[in-house]
Structures are given as C-alpha cells and as structure tokens.
Design a protein around this motif. Structure first.
Motif, PDB file in Angstrom:
ATOM      1  N   GLY A 190       0.685  -1.088   0.067  1.00  0.00           N
ATOM      2  CA  GLY A 190      -0.184  -0.025   0.000  1.00  0.00           C
ATOM      3  C   GLY A 190       0.810   1.162  -0.023  1.00  0.00           C
ATOM      4  O   GLY A 190       1.904   1.265   0.610  1.00  0.00           O
ATOM      5  N   THR A 191       0.326   2.261  -0.607  1.00  0.00           N
ATOM      6  CA  THR A 191       0.974   3.636  -1.093  1.00  0.00           C
ATOM      7  C   THR A 191       0.262   4.677  -0.629  1.00  0.00           C
ATOM      8  O   THR A 191       0.616   5.899  -0.625  1.00  0.00           O
ATOM      9  CB  THR A 191       1.746   3.740  -2.111  1.00  0.00           C
ATOM     10  N   GLY A 192      -1.196   4.556  -0.244  1.00  0.00           N
ATOM     11  CA  GLY A 192      -2.102   5.619  -0.066  1.00  0.00           C
ATOM     12  C   GLY A 192      -2.099   5.888   1.374  1.00  0.00           C
ATOM     13  O   GLY A 192      -1.088   5.629   2.238  1.00  0.00           O
ATOM     14  N   SER A 193      -2.979   6.784   1.767  1.00  0.00           N
ATOM     15  CA  SER A 193      -3.161   7.274   3.065  1.00  0.00           C
ATOM     16  C   SER A 193      -4.145   6.499   3.873  1.00  0.00           C
ATOM     17  O   SER A 193      -4.973   5.704   3.284  1.00  0.00           O
ATOM     18  CB  SER A 193      -3.802   8.693   3.131  1.00  0.00           C
ATOM     19  N   GLY A 194      -4.043   6.634   5.252  1.00  0.00           N
ATOM     20  CA  GLY A 194      -4.981   5.677   6.190  1.00  0.00           C
ATOM     21  C   GLY A 194      -4.533   5.637   7.451  1.00  0.00           C
ATOM     22  O   GLY A 194      -3.488   6.202   7.752  1.00  0.00           O
ATOM     23  N   VAL A 195      -4.909   4.811   8.123  1.00  0.00           N
ATOM     24  CA  VAL A 195      -4.687   4.665   9.553  1.00  0.00           C
ATOM     25  C   VAL A 195      -3.792   3.334   9.905  1.00  0.00           C
ATOM     26  O   VAL A 195      -4.389   2.220   9.483  1.00  0.00           O
ATOM     27  CB  VAL A 195      -5.868   4.821  10.645  1.00  0.00           C
ATOM     28  N   ASP A 196      -2.840   3.407  10.493  1.00  0.00           N
ATOM     29  CA  ASP A 196      -2.009   2.177  10.606  1.00  0.00           C
ATOM     30  C   ASP A 196      -2.773   1.042  11.751  1.00  0.00           C
ATOM     31  O   ASP A 196      -3.385   1.614  12.777  1.00  0.00           O
ATOM     32  CB  ASP A 196      -0.693   2.757  11.441  1.00  0.00           C
ATOM     33  N   PRO A 197      -3.198  -0.120  11.048  1.00  0.00           N
ATOM     34  CA  PRO A 197      -4.017  -0.814  12.244  1.00  0.00           C
ATOM     35  C   PRO A 197      -3.090  -1.421  13.409  1.00  0.00           C
ATOM     36  O   PRO A 197      -3.861  -2.062  14.139  1.00  0.00           O
ATOM     37  CB  PRO A 197      -4.201  -2.326  11.093  1.00  0.00           C
ATOM     38  N   ILE A 198      -1.951  -1.368  13.563  1.00  0.00           N
ATOM     39  CA  ILE A 198      -1.248  -1.773  14.616  1.00  0.00           C
ATOM     40  C   ILE A 198      -1.073  -0.449  15.738  1.00  0.00           C
ATOM     41  O   ILE A 198      -1.229  -0.520  16.762  1.00  0.00           O
ATOM     42  CB  ILE A 198       0.067  -2.152  14.318  1.00  0.00           C
TER      43      ILE A 198
ATOM     44  N   ASP B 272      -2.302   2.861  15.126  1.00  0.00           N
ATOM     45  CA  ASP B 272      -3.254   3.760  14.853  1.00  0.00           C
ATOM     46  C   ASP B 272      -3.005   5.281  14.506  1.00  0.00           C
ATOM     47  O   ASP B 272      -3.518   6.295  14.730  1.00  0.00           O
ATOM     48  CB  ASP B 272      -4.189   3.903  16.399  1.00  0.00           C
ATOM     49  N   ALA B 273      -1.869   5.229  14.122  1.00  0.00           N
ATOM     50  CA  ALA B 273      -1.116   6.534  13.526  1.00  0.00           C
ATOM     51  C   ALA B 273      -1.802   6.639  12.278  1.00  0.00           C
ATOM     52  O   ALA B 273      -2.100   5.780  11.471  1.00  0.00           O
ATOM     53  CB  ALA B 273       0.409   6.398  13.481  1.00  0.00           C
ATOM     54  N   GLN B 274      -1.858   8.086  12.040  1.00  0.00           N
ATOM     55  CA  GLN B 274      -2.254   8.387  10.469  1.00  0.00           C
ATOM     56  C   GLN B 274      -0.966   8.307   9.560  1.00  0.00           C
ATOM     57  O   GLN B 274       0.095   9.123   9.821  1.00  0.00           O
ATOM     58  CB  GLN B 274      -2.878   9.815  10.470  1.00  0.00           C
ATOM     59  N   LEU B 275      -1.235   7.635   8.423  1.00  0.00           N
ATOM     60  CA  LEU B 275      -0.115   7.279   7.489  1.00  0.00           C
ATOM     61  C   LEU B 275      -0.598   8.400   6.151  1.00  0.00           C
ATOM     62  O   LEU B 275      -1.668   8.339   5.944  1.00  0.00           O
ATOM     63  CB  LEU B 275      -0.019   6.176   7.142  1.00  0.00           C
ATOM     64  N   ASN B 276       0.420   9.028   5.850  1.00  0.00           N
ATOM     65  CA  ASN B 276       0.233   9.793   4.521  1.00  0.00           C
ATOM     66  C   ASN B 276       0.498   9.062   3.237  1.00  0.00           C
ATOM     67  O   ASN B 276       0.933   7.716   3.113  1.00  0.00           O
ATOM     68  CB  ASN B 276       1.417  11.061   4.599  1.00  0.00           C
ATOM     69  N   SER B 277       0.001   9.496   2.245  1.00  0.00           N
ATOM     70  CA  SER B 277      -0.027   8.957   0.936  1.00  0.00           C
ATOM     71  C   SER B 277       1.523   9.212   0.253  1.00  0.00           C
ATOM     72  O   SER B 277       1.840  10.495   0.292  1.00  0.00           O
ATOM     73  CB  SER B 277      -1.212   9.141   0.104  1.00  0.00           C
TER      74      SER B 277
END
Length: 416
Positions: free
Chosen positions: A358-366, A368-373
């Motif tokens: 994955g290379t998009g944005s979202g929340v890390d399931p481990i 809970d940090a916001q990840l950028n795209s």
C-alpha cells in the motif's frame, strides 16, 4: 524544477510503447574471470615484498582498468590467508582496491575507502590549485564535488547509527555506497537501489538520508515489536543509473544487476558464520535492475520490495530467486513511470504474483497512527507515509504486517 521536467520527459518516453525484453543470460562471474581475478589479487599481495611503490603501482593499474570481477567467496578466502602485515600494507597502499572488494569485512572496506577518499580529494584539489586546461578543470571540479558529497553523506548525526563507506569509485566518482548501521553485525541488511537520474554528485547525500529514514523506521518497528537485533540499510549507488536517453534500454539495468549481485554475494561471503536477513528495496529503474539479477539467479535474497518500477523482464514472481510470498510491489496511482510497464509486466499486476504494498493514506492498524500517501514517482520514501512503513517492515522480515490500500482510508493487511 529541472528534475521534474526531466522526469516528465522520461515518463513520456517510457509510455510511448513497451519493449520486449528477452530473458537475461546468467550474469554470474565466469570461471575465466574468477581465475584471472584471483591471479591479479595474488600478484597484488606479492608486490608487497617489492616495496610500497610497487604495491601502489599495481593497485593503480587495477583501479584504472575497473575490470576486476572477483568472486566474493574467492576474495574472502584470499584475504583470510594473507599474513597480517601484508593485509595491513595493502590497506595502506592499495585502499582503492581493498575498499571495493566484495567479500571483505565492511570495517576493512570502510577504513580503506575513507583513506582513498581523503587522498583523492587532496590530490584533485592540488591539481586544480596548480592549474590545468579549462576542460580538464571542469572535469576535475565535477569529480571533486562528487567526492565532497560522499564526505557529506558520511557525516554521522549526533546519536545516530554509525556510517560505513562500503564502496567508492575514486577515479570517476561515479559509484559509491554508504551503509547506515553496521553491515558486519546487523541481523537485517537492506540494499536501497535507486533508479534513473541518480548520480553520486547530485544524489548521494539525499539517497543516504533516505536510507537513514528507512533504517530509523526499521529500528522503531523492531523496538515496537519487541524484536532483538539491529538493522543496516545500504545507500547503494553502485551502478551508473540511466539518463533520459539510456533509460529506454535495458543495458544499464544489466550492468546494475551484475554489480548488485556481486554486492549481495559479497555480504554472504563476508559473514560466513552468520546469516542476516537480506532484503532489496528498489525504486523505479533500480527495480528493473534487481529483477534482472534475481531472474538470472545470480543472487538470492530473503525479500524484494519494489516501488515505482517500469516493468519486469520476468513474467512472474516465481521466476525470481526470492522465497515464495516475499516479493512486494507498490505504486502511486499518479506515477506515470510505474504505469508504463515499459520493460514488461508491471510487478503490481495481479498476474505477476507479488504481494500488494500500500502507498495511499490511512490509519495504521497496529499503531493507530495516521499514515500519509506517497505522491508521484519520488514520494514513496517520505517519513510518515504508508509506503515507508511497509518498506521498513519488509526489510526486517515482517512482511505479514504490510498493509494495502482499502476504501475510505481503511488499511488492511496485504498478506492473505
């Protein structure tokens, strides 16, 4: 701005039409090359008895030819059999050779390459000071700038991991590699392979900073997962990367594949009593070079991660010398180079058999940090991005925790 324009021109060229890349021939070192290289190394050691000048002259001939392809296992055996005094003399008087022999301990190579770097910077500076023709002065100035950039890349931030000068082309300053962390001791070693338009003069500092970001992310995950061990990432500009013209051919990738295979096998030869987890993280055309090497079975790695790659000469991941399920590929939706499939099937296609990265944005399931795209062709290594998170996990053998893009910003684990 100039870099963006060149990238767009290259992307346009790559999308004009794919080429048919024939399966690559084996790129292993031939028996003749092995025998010749061993003879050269024995001659170099034999020159020690004739004095320092003889050693330096023999070393200069080897460096100037840039044609010594020694099998790393042969190098390791040769080095281990040398008397301590002979080895010390070669490190002092032939640093440009010793520092670039795949199969030697990285501490030895680092010390030799730093010596060669210091001496060459001083020698080139003296040549410029003493005067030369305009053309020669321009070439010397460019070479000096590249070598000084290597010096900058070696600067260790306070509290940061040690840096090692793994390889250096002292003659043309066209190739260099800097390790973040100790590749002699690390349980996880990752080769970071660049794509088009990368040069030592213009990118060794930035690429080494990227390696540092990746190594820091790996270290953070090792701690988060309560895993023992250290990580080392090698900023590897070990081949001449293509420009806007040569990027349309496979020649630079084949040269890169040969040199990368030697580097990876050099790690194995240098550490016969340990078995580190070895990964390759490749970007753009660097992914094509890695694919050529792995398809030819000239080397084997524990994991391969690719982002922004313009096609694979291998039709399926099973054709690569990588364990099943350990080939990962990702691309940004707006990356024109990755969408070109110029050199064959895209590694991100389902038919290729890779694990989606994955290379998009979202929340890390481990965490809970916001990840950028990742944004565009050069955004995959941005700190705080999902792509950097995933690349770091692959490099420490935690591919099961890699995430893929989901709907509405949700991320799911990529492995079945």
């Amino acid at each position: 701005m100039k870099g963006r324009i060149v990238l767009l021109l290259a992307a346009a060229s790559l999308t004009m039409g794919a080429v048919v890349v024939q399966p690559t021939a084996p790129i292993r070192i031939s028996a003749g090359e092995r025998a010749s290289a061993v003879a050269v190394l024995h001659d170099l050691a034999g020159a020690v008895g004739s004095g320092d000048a003889a050693v330096s002259a023999a070393a200069n001939r080897i460096v100037a030819r840039d044609a010594l392809r020694a099998a790393p296992a042969d190098v390791a055996r040769w080095w281990s059999a040398l008397p301590a005094r002979t080895a010390a003399t070669l490190q002092r008087d032939a640093p440009g050779v010793i520092g670039n022999l795949d199969g030697l301990p990285y501490s030895v190579r680092d010390a030799a390459n730093r010596t060669a770097l210091q001496r060459t910077v001083a020698a080139v500076g003296d040549q410029l000071t003493n005067g030369s023709g305009r053309g020669a002065a321009l070439a010397l100035s460019a070479r000096l700038t590249a070598l000084q950039q290597v010096q900058t890349a070696l600067q260790q931030p306070e509290g940061g991991p040690a840096r090692f000068l793994v390889s250096l082309d002292p003659v043309h300053a066209s190739r260099a590699a800097v390790a973040i962390g100790d590749p002699d001791l690390a349980e996880y070693v990752d080769f970071l392979v660049p794509g088009m338009f990368f040069s030592v003069r213009d990118q060794i500092v930035d690429w080494t900073d990227t390696a540092a970001d990746l190594q820091a992310e790996q270290t953070a995950w090792l701690q988060r997962l309560h895993r023992a061990g250290q990580a080392a990432v090698i900023s590897w500009i070990g081949y001449t990367t293509p420009d806007a013209v040569s990027v349309l051919g496979i020649g630079d990738a084949q040269d890169g594949a040969r040199r990368l295979a030697d580097a990876v096998r050099g790690l194995t030869a240098a550490r016969p009593s340990s078995d580190p987890f070895v990964a390759i993280t490749a970007h753009s055309y660097g992914g094509t070079a890695a694919l050529v090497a792995l398809q030819s079975h000239a080397m084997r790695v524990d994991a391969l991660a690719m982002v922004g790659v313009p096609g694979s000469p291998a039709a399926h991941a099973s054709q690569l010398d990588v364990p099943a399920g350990q080939v990962y590929a990702g691309r940004d939706a707006w990356d024109p180079v990755a969408r070109s499939s110029y050199f064959g099937v895209s590694p991100t296609d389902q038919t290729f058999g890779s694990v989606a990265l994955g290379t998009g944005s979202g929340v890390d399931p481990i965490t809970d940090a916001q990840l950028n795209s990742a944004v565009g062709h050069n955004g995959y290594f941005a700190p705080g991005s999902q792509s950097l998170r995933n690349l770091a996990l692959i490099g420490i053998g935690e591919g099961a925790l890699v995430t893929r893009d989901g709907s509405e910003g949700t991320l799911a684990f990529a492995a079945p």
